[in-house]
Scaffold this motif. Structure first.
Motif, short mmCIF file in Angstrom:
data_model
loop_
_atom_site.label_atom_id
_atom_site.label_comp_id
_atom_site.label_asym_id
_atom_site.label_seq_id
_atom_site.Cartn_x
_atom_site.Cartn_y
_atom_site.Cartn_z
N THR A 103 0.92 -1.16 0.04
CA THR A 103 0.03 0.21 0.01
C THR A 103 0.83 1.26 -0.23
O THR A 103 0.58 2.25 -0.76
N LYS A 104 2.21 1.33 0.81
CA LYS A 104 2.80 2.24 0.58
C LYS A 104 3.47 2.85 -0.89
O LYS A 104 3.61 3.74 -1.17
N TRP A 106 1.99 1.75 -3.65
CA TRP A 106 1.01 2.30 -4.45
C TRP A 106 0.70 3.49 -4.20
O TRP A 106 0.44 4.29 -4.99
N ASP A 107 0.60 4.14 -2.92
CA ASP A 107 0.35 5.59 -2.46
C ASP A 107 1.49 6.47 -2.90
O ASP A 107 1.14 7.40 -3.57
N ARG A 108 2.91 5.81 -3.16
CA ARG A 108 4.04 6.78 -3.59
C ARG A 108 3.85 6.70 -4.94
O ARG A 108 4.12 7.82 -5.78
N TRP A 109 3.44 5.47 -5.70
CA TRP A 109 3.30 5.74 -7.08
C TRP A 109 2.22 6.67 -7.83
O TRP A 109 2.19 7.16 -8.64
N ARG A 110 1.08 6.62 -6.83
CA ARG A 110 -0.19 7.31 -7.17
C ARG A 110 0.45 8.86 -6.99
O ARG A 110 0.16 9.75 -7.86
N ARG A 111 1.20 9.24 -5.83
CA ARG A 111 1.43 10.54 -5.66
C ARG A 111 2.32 11.14 -6.78
O ARG A 111 2.64 12.30 -6.99
#
Length: 143
Positions: A103-104, A106-111
């Protein structure tokens, strides 16, 4: 000098990162270690190692990460995010740990501007302990 477990883990991480940075080696490793139905989707071309990391400083102390673009037999490209976690003892909570890492990532990828669909992440646990590994690697086994 006596090495601490963190230093030993970092040595294993460095070894794997260097080994997996060779596209031919990485391609063979993925074909050997991925489930056959997934590996069968990959073309015979070596995956392309992409620059950068999605792992933040907190996670960088615990594992190495590599991002590859893999060509598919269908002709499409796919991003495969390879997360390598080393364990020297069986860990019944590894599924939760891997989910947190994912999840971290994917969060970084999204940001960083990533769009849907999110890239699949293939977490790999490399176990180098003496006891037989018995804990499940599935997060769902913790529910």
């Amino acid at each position: 000098m006596v090495k601490t477990p963190v230093q030993i883990s970092n040595a294993h991480d460095a070894f794997f990162k260097r080994l997996m940075s060779e596209p031919t080696t990485a391609g063979q490793f993925l074909r050997d270690r991925l489930p056959s139905d997934v590996a069968g989707l990959l073309s015979s071309e070596p995956p392309e190692l992409l620059p950068g990391s999605f792992v933040d400083e907190e996670l960088a102390q615990h594992h190495s990460d590599l991002l590859f673009r893999a060509h598919m037999v269908s002709g499409d490209d796919s991003l495969l995010y390879i997360l390598i976690e080393h364990k020297s003892a069986p860990d019944p909570w590894v599924g939760l740990q891997l989910l947190r890492y994912m999840t971290k990532i994917w969060d970084r990828w999204r940001r960083d501007g990533g769009r849907r669909p999110m890239p699949p992440i293939i977490p790999l646990v490399v176990y180098h302990g003496e006891k037989v590994w018995t804990p499940s690697l599935d997060f769902s086994s913790l529910l």
